[in-house]
Write a protein that holds these residues in place. Structure first.
Motif, mmCIF file in Angstrom:
data_model
loop_
_atom_site.group_PDB
_atom_site.id
_atom_site.type_symbol
_atom_site.label_atom_id
_atom_site.label_comp_id
_atom_site.label_asym_id
_atom_site.label_seq_id
_atom_site.Cartn_x
_atom_site.Cartn_y
_atom_site.Cartn_z
ATOM 1 N N LEU A 1 0.168 1.526 13.268
ATOM 2 C CA LEU A 1 0.741 1.057 12.000
ATOM 3 C C LEU A 1 2.227 0.736 12.187
ATOM 4 O O LEU A 1 2.716 -0.313 11.763
ATOM 5 C CB LEU A 1 0.572 2.176 10.954
ATOM 6 N N LEU A 2 2.891 1.640 12.887
ATOM 7 C CA LEU A 2 4.317 1.453 13.158
ATOM 8 C C LEU A 2 4.530 0.213 14.037
ATOM 9 O O LEU A 2 5.406 -0.608 13.783
ATOM 10 C CB LEU A 2 4.867 2.695 13.858
ATOM 11 N N ASP B 1 0.845 -1.193 0.000
ATOM 12 C CA ASP B 1 0.000 0.000 0.000
ATOM 13 C C ASP B 1 0.884 1.247 0.000
ATOM 14 O O ASP B 1 1.653 1.476 0.913
ATOM 15 C CB ASP B 1 -0.870 -0.047 1.271
ATOM 16 N N ASP B 2 0.711 2.045 -1.036
ATOM 17 C CA ASP B 2 1.569 3.221 -1.213
ATOM 18 C C ASP B 2 1.503 4.206 -0.060
ATOM 19 O O ASP B 2 2.527 4.679 0.416
ATOM 20 C CB ASP B 2 1.192 3.938 -2.508
ATOM 21 N N THR B 3 0.251 4.528 0.346
ATOM 22 C CA THR B 3 0.108 5.523 1.417
ATOM 23 C C THR B 3 0.714 4.998 2.707
ATOM 24 O O THR B 3 1.461 5.699 3.382
ATOM 25 C CB THR B 3 -1.395 5.816 1.707
ATOM 26 N N THR C 1 3.062 14.382 14.498
ATOM 27 C CA THR C 1 3.177 15.630 13.730
ATOM 28 C C THR C 1 3.941 15.411 12.422
ATOM 29 O O THR C 1 3.774 16.170 11.479
ATOM 30 C CB THR C 1 3.918 16.737 14.513
ATOM 31 N N VAL C 2 4.764 14.390 12.400
ATOM 32 C CA VAL C 2 5.511 14.112 11.169
ATOM 33 C C VAL C 2 4.537 13.790 10.045
ATOM 34 O O VAL C 2 4.711 14.204 8.893
ATOM 35 C CB VAL C 2 6.474 12.922 11.393
ATOM 36 N N LEU C 3 3.464 13.065 10.398
ATOM 37 C CA LEU C 3 2.486 12.683 9.373
ATOM 38 C C LEU C 3 1.434 13.755 9.139
ATOM 39 O O LEU C 3 0.908 13.895 8.045
ATOM 40 C CB LEU C 3 1.803 11.377 9.771
ATOM 41 N N ASN C 4 1.112 14.503 10.194
ATOM 42 C CA ASN C 4 0.109 15.574 10.044
ATOM 43 C C ASN C 4 0.714 16.912 10.455
ATOM 44 O O ASN C 4 0.422 17.413 11.533
ATOM 45 C CB ASN C 4 -1.109 15.279 10.932
ATOM 46 N N PRO C 5 1.583 17.445 9.641
ATOM 47 C CA PRO C 5 2.265 18.671 10.075
ATOM 48 C C PRO C 5 1.289 19.858 10.207
ATOM 49 O O PRO C 5 0.275 19.886 9.585
ATOM 50 C CB PRO C 5 3.296 18.930 8.978
#
Lengths: 164, 212
Positions: free
Chosen positions: B6-7, A99-101, A160-164
């Motif tokens: 997920l991690l 899965d790309d995402t 926050t890395v994923l939802n900045p």
């Protein structure tokens, strides 16, 4: 030391070697360093084994020795030069889901984890291994409250890395 | 699904292809390889430290008779020299004991924080030992200079010709040079330990920060 003890130890280590691999996965950034750290943790585990009384589970005891070696005792070998740090992500995440995402998200999360400091990494490691706060505080030598507070901060940082 | 779940899921998957699962036959020889841990390095440094200063303290006893006689004259008599030597060896013994105890208290099965604490304690013992020796070296050098100026006939005759200002300046220069010499050795030590324990100090500070 007697042979029986050696065999007993090696059998346990073989069974639980993934714990050591995971510590190395988190604290090193290339295959050579991974092998070096694996070697050092094995030595430290073996040196401490005669004093292992079996009050704790062997695996729990391994977490402590593994982390102590990675954070404090291990001296990075000369081979672990900084320029190799960019290899980290590609080395660490092969064979991920298609899965790309999700793949992208994981990549970012791992990148963020590798940028944490040694203590934060230890917290994340124990969290990923599903240790409770009492075990985390006992391993690190900090209070449960402080472990919880710091863990929440680290989790926030990672999100926050994923939802900045 | 939460991102961190997920991690976690990915993390807990079975062993990765690059993480080769070792057999007992491969693991067994690893038990007897040499460790390269920081504790071992510190241990060797402390032994080298002890030997170095023991050697320096022993030099007067293995050097020429004339030199010993000169030293005895400087201290007044042989007994003072003997007393000083006994004193310095006793101090060394105290440090050997303290170092032994500090090394004994280092345990890899301790908590992360306590392990760091006990290693830093060992480093402190070595630090105090070095400070003690440098202070003693400084005092001995100053004493030696004083003695050679006032007791050595050749030097004192030359010094007698100096004006007060010249005497003051030359004494000051000698003191500064001696202090610099000791200072440089101290900086050298700081650099060695600074490099060796940089990561440990950083991590310990990080853990301490969690308590504030």
């Amino acid at each position: 030391m007697d042979k029986a003890l050696e065999h007993q130890f090696v059998a346990l280590l073989e069974k639980h070697q993934n714990i050591v691999h995971k510590v190395c996965r988190l604290y090193t950034n290339n295959q050579d360093a991974h092998n070096d750290l694996f070697q050092e943790i094995t030595i430290q585990l073996w040196k401490a084994y005669p004093k292992f009384r079996g009050e704790a589970k062997f695996s729990t005891w391994m977490y402590r020795v593994g982390l102590n070696t990675a954070i404090t005792l291990y001296r990075k070998s000369k081979r672990t030069i900084k320029t190799q740090e960019f290899e980290t992500v590609s080395f660490k995440i092969k064979a991920e889901p298609y899965d790309d995402t999700q793949d992208q998200q994981l990549k970012l999360l791992y990148q963020a984890v590798y940028q944490l400091n040694d203590i934060e990494k230890a917290l994340v490691f124990l969290y990923l291994e599903e240790k409770n706060y009492s075990e985390i505080s006992e391993t690190l030598g900090i209070t449960e409250v402080n472990a919880r507070v710091k863990m929440n901060r680290v989790k926030k940082k990672l999100r926050t890395v994923l939802n900045p | 699904m939460d991102e961190l779940d997920l991690l976690k899921k990915d993390w807990q998957q079975k062993a990765r292809p690059e993480e080769k699962q070792l057999t007992s036959k491969e693991l067994h020889p690893m038990l007897f390889k040499k460790s390269s841990s920081i504790v071992k390095t510190l241990f060797y440094i402390s032994i080298a430290e002890l030997l170095l200063w023991v050697l320096i303290n022993t030099i007067p006893y293995f050097s020429s008779k004339e030199y010993r006689a000169e030293l005895a004259m400087m201290y007044g008599n042989e007994d003072v020299l003997l007393a000083i030597t006994i004193f310095s060896y006793s101090i060394i013994l105290v440090f050997v004991y303290l170092l032994f105890r500090a090394h004994q208290s280092i345990s890899v099965t301790d908590t992360v924080k306590n392990l760091m604490k006990s290693i830093l304690k060992t480093r402190k013992v070595i630090k105090y030992y070095v400070i003690y020796n440098l202070v003693m070296a400084f005092l001995a050098m100053c004493f030696g200079l004083y003695e050679s100026i006032y007791e050595n006939p050749k030097v004192s005759a030359q010094f007698a010709h100096f004006s007060d200002k010249q005497k003051f300046v030359s004494t000051l220069i000698m003191l500064v040079v001696t202090a610099l010499f000791v200072g440089v050795i101290w900086l050298f030590y700081r650099l060695i330990y600074g490099i060796l324990l940089k990561r440990l100090n950083k991590n310990y500070a990080e853990l301490k920060k969690l308590e504030v």
